[in-house]
Design a protein around this motif. Structure first.
Motif, mmCIF file in Angstrom:
data_model
loop_
_atom_site.group_PDB
_atom_site.id
_atom_site.type_symbol
_atom_site.label_atom_id
_atom_site.label_comp_id
_atom_site.label_asym_id
_atom_site.label_seq_id
_atom_site.Cartn_x
_atom_site.Cartn_y
_atom_site.Cartn_z
ATOM 1 N N ILE A 1 0.877 -1.170 0.000
ATOM 2 C CA ILE A 1 0.000 0.000 0.000
ATOM 3 C C ILE A 1 0.913 1.217 0.000
ATOM 4 O O ILE A 1 1.784 1.352 0.864
ATOM 5 N N THR A 2 0.722 2.088 -0.998
ATOM 6 C CA THR A 2 1.546 3.287 -1.114
ATOM 7 C C THR A 2 0.655 4.517 -1.138
ATOM 8 O O THR A 2 -0.321 4.568 -1.888
ATOM 9 N N THR A 3 0.981 5.491 -0.322
ATOM 10 C CA THR A 3 0.296 6.779 -0.318
ATOM 11 C C THR A 3 1.305 7.844 -0.693
ATOM 12 O O THR A 3 2.412 7.873 -0.169
ATOM 13 N N ASP A 4 0.913 8.717 -1.616
ATOM 14 C CA ASP A 4 1.810 9.763 -2.103
ATOM 15 C C ASP A 4 1.075 11.100 -2.061
ATOM 16 O O ASP A 4 -0.057 11.201 -2.543
ATOM 17 N N TYR A 5 1.701 12.092 -1.463
ATOM 18 C CA TYR A 5 1.163 13.448 -1.411
ATOM 19 C C TYR A 5 2.135 14.358 -2.134
ATOM 20 O O TYR A 5 3.339 14.273 -1.927
ATOM 21 N N GLU A 6 1.618 15.262 -2.964
ATOM 22 C CA GLU A 6 2.493 16.191 -3.669
ATOM 23 C C GLU A 6 1.815 17.547 -3.782
ATOM 24 O O GLU A 6 0.661 17.645 -4.199
ATOM 25 N N TRP B 1 -2.928 13.745 -4.565
ATOM 26 C CA TRP B 1 -2.914 12.696 -3.547
ATOM 27 C C TRP B 1 -3.184 11.376 -4.253
ATOM 28 O O TRP B 1 -4.109 11.281 -5.061
ATOM 29 N N ARG B 2 -2.361 10.360 -3.983
ATOM 30 C CA ARG B 2 -2.527 9.042 -4.604
ATOM 31 C C ARG B 2 -2.513 7.961 -3.538
ATOM 32 O O ARG B 2 -1.728 8.024 -2.599
ATOM 33 N N LEU B 3 -3.332 6.953 -3.754
ATOM 34 C CA LEU B 3 -3.319 5.740 -2.943
ATOM 35 C C LEU B 3 -3.295 4.567 -3.914
ATOM 36 O O LEU B 3 -4.203 4.426 -4.732
ATOM 37 N N ASN B 4 -2.242 3.752 -3.867
ATOM 38 C CA ASN B 4 -2.152 2.555 -4.706
ATOM 39 C C ASN B 4 -2.095 1.330 -3.816
ATOM 40 O O ASN B 4 -1.360 1.306 -2.821
ATOM 41 N N VAL B 5 -2.867 0.316 -4.188
ATOM 42 C CA VAL B 5 -2.884 -0.964 -3.491
ATOM 43 C C VAL B 5 -2.456 -2.006 -4.511
ATOM 44 O O VAL B 5 -3.136 -2.202 -5.516
ATOM 45 N N GLU B 6 -1.317 -2.646 -4.262
ATOM 46 C CA GLU B 6 -0.739 -3.596 -5.215
ATOM 47 C C GLU B 6 -0.702 -4.990 -4.611
ATOM 48 O O GLU B 6 -0.475 -5.145 -3.421
ATOM 49 N N ALA B 7 -0.882 -5.997 -5.455
ATOM 50 C CA ALA B 7 -0.762 -7.391 -5.027
ATOM 51 C C ALA B 7 -0.343 -8.227 -6.224
ATOM 52 O O ALA B 7 -0.692 -7.920 -7.360
ATOM 53 N N GLY B 8 0.434 -9.283 -5.960
ATOM 54 C CA GLY B 8 0.819 -10.192 -7.032
ATOM 55 C C GLY B 8 2.319 -10.329 -7.149
ATOM 56 O O GLY B 8 3.068 -10.090 -6.204
ATOM 57 N N ASP B 9 2.745 -10.668 -8.340
ATOM 58 C CA ASP B 9 4.157 -10.875 -8.629
ATOM 59 C C ASP B 9 4.873 -9.526 -8.734
ATOM 60 O O ASP B 9 4.323 -8.578 -9.282
ATOM 61 N N THR B 10 6.104 -9.458 -8.240
ATOM 62 C CA THR B 10 6.841 -8.189 -8.259
ATOM 63 C C THR B 10 7.107 -7.668 -9.667
ATOM 64 O O THR B 10 7.231 -6.469 -9.860
ATOM 65 N N THR B 11 7.184 -8.547 -10.656
ATOM 66 C CA THR B 11 7.459 -8.101 -12.021
ATOM 67 C C THR B 11 6.207 -7.616 -12.746
ATOM 68 O O THR B 11 6.310 -6.883 -13.726
ATOM 69 N N ASP B 12 5.024 -8.005 -12.277
ATOM 70 C CA ASP B 12 3.778 -7.601 -12.926
ATOM 71 C C ASP B 12 2.661 -7.522 -11.884
ATOM 72 O O ASP B 12 1.730 -8.318 -11.901
ATOM 73 N N PRO B 13 2.733 -6.545 -10.971
ATOM 74 C CA PRO B 13 1.719 -6.473 -9.910
ATOM 75 C C PRO B 13 0.362 -6.015 -10.440
ATOM 76 O O PRO B 13 0.285 -5.335 -11.463
ATOM 77 N N TYR B 14 -0.693 -6.401 -9.744
ATOM 78 C CA TYR B 14 -2.046 -5.950 -10.042
ATOM 79 C C TYR B 14 -2.301 -4.738 -9.152
ATOM 80 O O TYR B 14 -2.052 -4.786 -7.952
ATOM 81 N N VAL B 15 -2.769 -3.635 -9.730
ATOM 82 C CA VAL B 15 -2.864 -2.383 -8.993
ATOM 83 C C VAL B 15 -4.297 -1.857 -8.987
ATOM 84 O O VAL B 15 -4.962 -1.832 -10.013
ATOM 85 N N ALA B 16 -4.748 -1.448 -7.816
ATOM 86 C CA ALA B 16 -5.987 -0.688 -7.667
ATOM 87 C C ALA B 16 -5.583 0.631 -7.023
ATOM 88 O O ALA B 16 -4.595 0.688 -6.286
ATOM 89 N N GLY B 17 -6.328 1.697 -7.307
ATOM 90 C CA GLY B 17 -5.917 2.953 -6.709
ATOM 91 C C GLY B 17 -6.906 4.076 -6.868
ATOM 92 O O GLY B 17 -7.915 3.960 -7.553
ATOM 93 N N ILE B 18 -6.554 5.164 -6.193
ATOM 94 C CA ILE B 18 -7.333 6.401 -6.248
ATOM 95 C C ILE B 18 -6.338 7.541 -6.424
ATOM 96 O O ILE B 18 -5.295 7.559 -5.781
ATOM 97 N N GLU B 19 -6.673 8.478 -7.300
ATOM 98 C CA GLU B 19 -5.854 9.678 -7.445
ATOM 99 C C GLU B 19 -6.764 10.889 -7.477
ATOM 100 O O GLU B 19 -7.746 10.924 -8.226
ATOM 101 N N LEU B 20 -6.442 11.872 -6.658
ATOM 102 C CA LEU B 20 -7.164 13.132 -6.614
ATOM 103 C C LEU B 20 -6.154 14.225 -6.935
ATOM 104 O O LEU B 20 -5.122 14.334 -6.268
ATOM 105 N N SER B 21 -6.414 14.999 -8.003
ATOM 106 C CA SER B 21 -5.459 16.034 -8.395
ATOM 107 C C SER B 21 -6.181 17.327 -8.743
ATOM 108 O O SER B 21 -7.338 17.325 -9.151
#
Length: 139
Positions: free
Chosen positions: A17-22, A36-56
């Motif tokens: 889970i990664t949160t980024d503020y800029e 503001w970004r929130l990414n939730v990743e799961a799976g293999d490190t070379t090809d992760p599956y990503v869900a997220g939210i970005e507000l800009s």
């Protein structure tokens, strides 16, 4: 810019889970950007599956982007998980509405061609190809 990541890994399997503020102001132009970004990743490190939210917001356009297979609004549930109600959901098959009330105008399918049904405010038209076959409502 500030980023926080929480992750778990075993071999090439990763969950994170990664949160980024800029916040940025360009000294030369005075242009401003906040993200503001929130990414939730799961799976293999070379090809992760990503869900997220970005507000800009760049003072001209404000965007909310959601990356997911399904998007729902759900009412709060009881502690046992029961009782949630979803007035609408969006997925690959389309938008599903439950108990919808339209308080303004509605315009459905008026930019389509071929066989179709068009609903516009107080009128329903049914077309076969380019020919209107049925009109209901205000004539």
């Amino acid at each position: 810019s500030f980023e926080t990541t929480i992750e778990a890994m075993i071999d090439s399997s990763r969950a994170a889970i990664t949160t980024d503020y800029e916040a940025y102001v360009d000294n030369a132009t005075g242009n401003t950007t906040a993200t503001w970004r929130l990414n939730v990743e799961a799976g293999d490190t070379t090809d992760p599956y990503v869900a997220g939210i970005e507000l800009s917001n760049n003072a001209q356009v404000a965007d909310l982007v959601i990356t997911a297979e399904t998007f729902k609004l759900v009412t709060p549930t009881a502690t046992d998980g029961s009782g949630g109600i979803s007035p609408f959901s969006v997925d690959a098959t389309g938008v599903k509405l439950s108990n919808a009330t339209v308080t303004g105008g509605i315009d459905i399918g008026t930019d389509q061609t071929g066989d179709r049904m068009e609903i516009t405010n107080d009128r329903i038209d049914i077309f076969e190809g380019s020919s209107r076959r049925v009109r209901l409502g205000m004539l």
